[in-house]
Write a protein that holds these residues in place. Sequence first.
Motif, PDB file in Angstrom:
ATOM      1  N   MET A  28      -5.482  -0.412  -1.861  1.00 47.43           N
ATOM      2  CA  MET A  28      -4.768  -0.174  -0.609  1.00 47.43           C
ATOM      3  C   MET A  28      -5.553  -0.664   0.607  1.00 47.43           C
TER       4      MET A  28
ATOM      5  N   SER B  84       0.759   3.845  -3.047  1.00 47.48           N
ATOM      6  CA  SER B  84       0.362   5.237  -2.820  1.00 47.48           C
ATOM      7  C   SER B  84       1.208   6.211  -3.626  1.00 47.48           C
TER       8      SER B  84
ATOM      9  N   SER C 203       0.829  -1.212   0.000  1.00 49.47           N
ATOM     10  CA  SER C 203       0.000   0.000   0.000  1.00 49.47           C
ATOM     11  C   SER C 203       0.863   1.263   0.000  1.00 49.47           C
TER      12      SER C 203
ATOM     13  N   TYR D 286      -7.016   3.519  -4.018  1.00 54.98           N
ATOM     14  CA  TYR D 286      -7.569   3.423  -2.664  1.00 54.98           C
ATOM     15  C   TYR D 286      -8.191   2.054  -2.414  1.00 54.98           C
TER      16      TYR D 286
ATOM     17  N   ALA E  20      -1.987  -4.864  -7.696  1.00 60.52           N
ATOM     18  CA  ALA E  20      -1.079  -3.914  -7.031  1.00 60.52           C
ATOM     19  C   ALA E  20       0.360  -4.113  -7.485  1.00 60.52           C
TER      20      ALA E  20
END
Length: 163
Positions: free
Chosen positions: A108, A95, A91, A105, A150
């Motif tokens: 995360m 970011s 995360s 978001y 991710a």
Amino acid sequence: MQIHGLIHQLPKEIKLVIMAFLVVLSIGFYGGLSFVNNTTSMQPAGVETHYLGNESDEEASVMKFKKSEREILTIVHNHILSMSVIFFLLSLLLSTTSINKKLKYFLMIEPFLSIILTFGGIYFLWSGINWFKYIVIISGIFMTLSFIIATFSIGYQILVVKK
């Protein structure tokens, strides 16, 4: 402080370390998935058998016994702690990317919900609430998809996108 898109400004050596981290982390994560596939066949019945055993099935090719309370607590504890650290680090890296903020978001926050549902679900399944095997599978799928998206997003931002 603006961190959205910061990854593009990082020095080459930091980007290299991040890529090395993503590769090693992915090897470990996918190795874990391979273990899950090997022990459960990624099926609801396999998940149930892995934690609750199959002692009553005399036709079973591999005999499995219900995990003890100590074993189940150790599994849940270790996985919640380690997965929360993994997804916290991901995360933080995510970011700094310049991907769509809503997607960012979601990627995360979602894994933390999936960690609780997956490993809490394993505990509830072990406790005798058998329908939690479906929660474990669905939340595990979401956790895995979040990990894949991710890691690929971070890697793509480092290797391809130039800002």
